[in-house]
Every structure is written in structure tokens, then in C-alpha cells.
Scaffold this motif. Structure first.
Motif, PDB file in Angstrom:
ATOM      1  N   VAL A   7      34.932  38.385  46.771  1.00  9.91           N
ATOM      2  CA  VAL A   7      35.359  37.037  46.389  1.00  9.91           C
ATOM      3  C   VAL A   7      34.582  36.520  45.184  1.00  9.91           C
ATOM      4  O   VAL A   7      35.166  35.940  44.272  1.00  9.91           O
ATOM      5  N   GLU A   8      33.285  36.732  45.150  1.00 17.13           N
ATOM      6  CA  GLU A   8      32.457  36.196  44.068  1.00 17.13           C
ATOM      7  C   GLU A   8      32.778  36.819  42.704  1.00 17.13           C
ATOM      8  O   GLU A   8      32.408  36.278  41.672  1.00 17.13           O
ATOM      9  N   TYR A   9      33.458  37.957  42.712  1.00 15.63           N
ATOM     10  CA  TYR A   9      33.832  38.623  41.462  1.00 15.63           C
ATOM     11  C   TYR A   9      35.292  38.408  41.090  1.00 15.63           C
ATOM     12  O   TYR A   9      35.726  38.802  40.014  1.00 15.63           O
ATOM     13  N   MET A  10      36.071  37.805  41.962  1.00 20.39           N
ATOM     14  CA  MET A  10      37.502  37.621  41.699  1.00 20.39           C
ATOM     15  C   MET A  10      37.729  36.568  40.627  1.00 20.39           C
ATOM     16  O   MET A  10      37.123  35.500  40.650  1.00 20.39           O
ATOM     17  N   ALA A  11      38.637  36.865  39.713  1.00 17.14           N
ATOM     18  CA  ALA A  11      39.025  35.908  38.688  1.00 17.14           C
ATOM     19  C   ALA A  11      39.887  34.819  39.327  1.00 17.14           C
ATOM     20  O   ALA A  11      40.535  35.048  40.349  1.00 17.14           O
ATOM     21  N   PRO A  12      39.900  33.630  38.734  1.00 18.99           N
ATOM     22  CA  PRO A  12      40.671  32.525  39.302  1.00 18.99           C
ATOM     23  C   PRO A  12      42.139  32.871  39.560  1.00 18.99           C
ATOM     24  O   PRO A  12      42.690  32.531  40.604  1.00 18.99           O
ATOM     25  N   GLU A  13      42.761  33.584  38.629  1.00 16.56           N
ATOM     26  CA  GLU A  13      44.186  33.907  38.795  1.00 16.56           C
ATOM     27  C   GLU A  13      44.421  34.836  39.987  1.00 16.56           C
ATOM     28  O   GLU A  13      45.471  34.788  40.627  1.00 16.56           O
ATOM     29  N   SER A  22      44.527  42.921  32.858  1.00 16.10           N
ATOM     30  CA  SER A  22      43.170  43.442  32.666  1.00 16.10           C
ATOM     31  C   SER A  22      42.144  42.349  32.364  1.00 16.10           C
ATOM     32  O   SER A  22      40.938  42.620  32.380  1.00 16.10           O
ATOM     33  N   LYS A  23      42.577  41.136  32.115  1.00 14.24           N
ATOM     34  CA  LYS A  23      41.641  40.037  31.883  1.00 14.24           C
ATOM     35  C   LYS A  23      40.799  39.752  33.124  1.00 14.24           C
ATOM     36  O   LYS A  23      39.732  39.163  33.031  1.00 14.24           O
ATOM     37  N   VAL A  24      41.271  40.189  34.319  1.00 14.28           N
ATOM     38  CA  VAL A  24      40.440  40.033  35.524  1.00 14.28           C
ATOM     39  C   VAL A  24      39.192  40.911  35.404  1.00 14.28           C
ATOM     40  O   VAL A  24      38.133  40.559  35.931  1.00 14.28           O
ATOM     41  N   ASP A  25      39.304  42.029  34.717  1.00  9.17           N
ATOM     42  CA  ASP A  25      38.151  42.912  34.516  1.00  9.17           C
ATOM     43  C   ASP A  25      37.137  42.280  33.563  1.00  9.17           C
ATOM     44  O   ASP A  25      35.932  42.448  33.734  1.00  9.17           O
ATOM     45  N   ILE A  26      37.637  41.559  32.568  1.00 12.03           N
ATOM     46  CA  ILE A  26      36.753  40.834  31.643  1.00 12.03           C
ATOM     47  C   ILE A  26      35.977  39.779  32.440  1.00 12.03           C
ATOM     48  O   ILE A  26      34.767  39.626  32.276  1.00 12.03           O
TER      49      ILE A  26
END
Length: 93
Positions: A7-13, A22-26
Motif C-alpha cells: 500500500v505504501e508504494y501504490m500510486a494514487p491512481e 508505467s507512471k506507477v513505477d515512477i
């Protein structure tokens, strides 16, 4: 549309179950950079809703961070995925 990971690494989207790329990886890179310097993730919580709420507020940076590190992490941890930098922009920072 898959939701996976810590959860702490998940992107808002991802938390909002919105389409993502791939912006979640950024985003994860920004979280990882912060944690490598500070010793913990910037947005902590066990529930997705709590973490998402914290993402909407300011990040606290301790004195461990340099000005350049703060700028880079701010650049990466944009709630709006379209405003996050590419990997090349990060490397050029």
C-alpha cells in the motif's frame, strides 16, 4: 486495472482503481528514494484510504535530505500521473 503491491508504494491512481500505466513505477521510485534516505515511506498506513489521504498533504523532509533530493522527490511524487517525469528526466536531474 490491476491493484497489487504494498500500500505504501501504490500510486494514487492504483489505489483509486483507475487505469494506469508505467507512471506507477515512477511513483514507486520516488517512494523508494525517500525511504532509502529517511528510513521509512513518506505516506504510512495499513489501509489504502489512509495512505491516499496522506498523499494529498505535504511531505515532511528531515534534515537528512539535500535540496536536490527534495526537488527530485517532489518532481516524482505528483498525484497527477501526467505531471510525473519520465525516467530520462529523472536521470537528467
Amino acid at each position: 486495472m490491476t491493484t497489487c503491491g504494498t500500500v505504501e508504494y501504490m500510486a494514487p491512481e492504483m489505489i483509486l482503481k483507475e487505469p494506469h500505466d508505467s507512471k506507477v513505477d515512477i511513483w514507486c521510485l520516488g517512494i523508494l528514494l525517500f525511504e532509502m534516505i529517511q528510513g521509512h515511506a513518506p505516506f504510512q498506513g495499513t489501509k489504502q484510504e489512509v495512505v491516499l489521504e496522506k498523499m494529498q498533504s505535504s511531505i515532511f523532509f528531515s534534515k537528512k535530505f539535500t535540496k536536490q533530493e527534495i526537488e527530485l522527490i517532489h518532481m516524482i511524487l505528483k498525484v497527477n500521473a501526467n505531471k510525473r517525469p519520465s525516467i530520462n528526466e529523472i536521470l537528467n536531474h
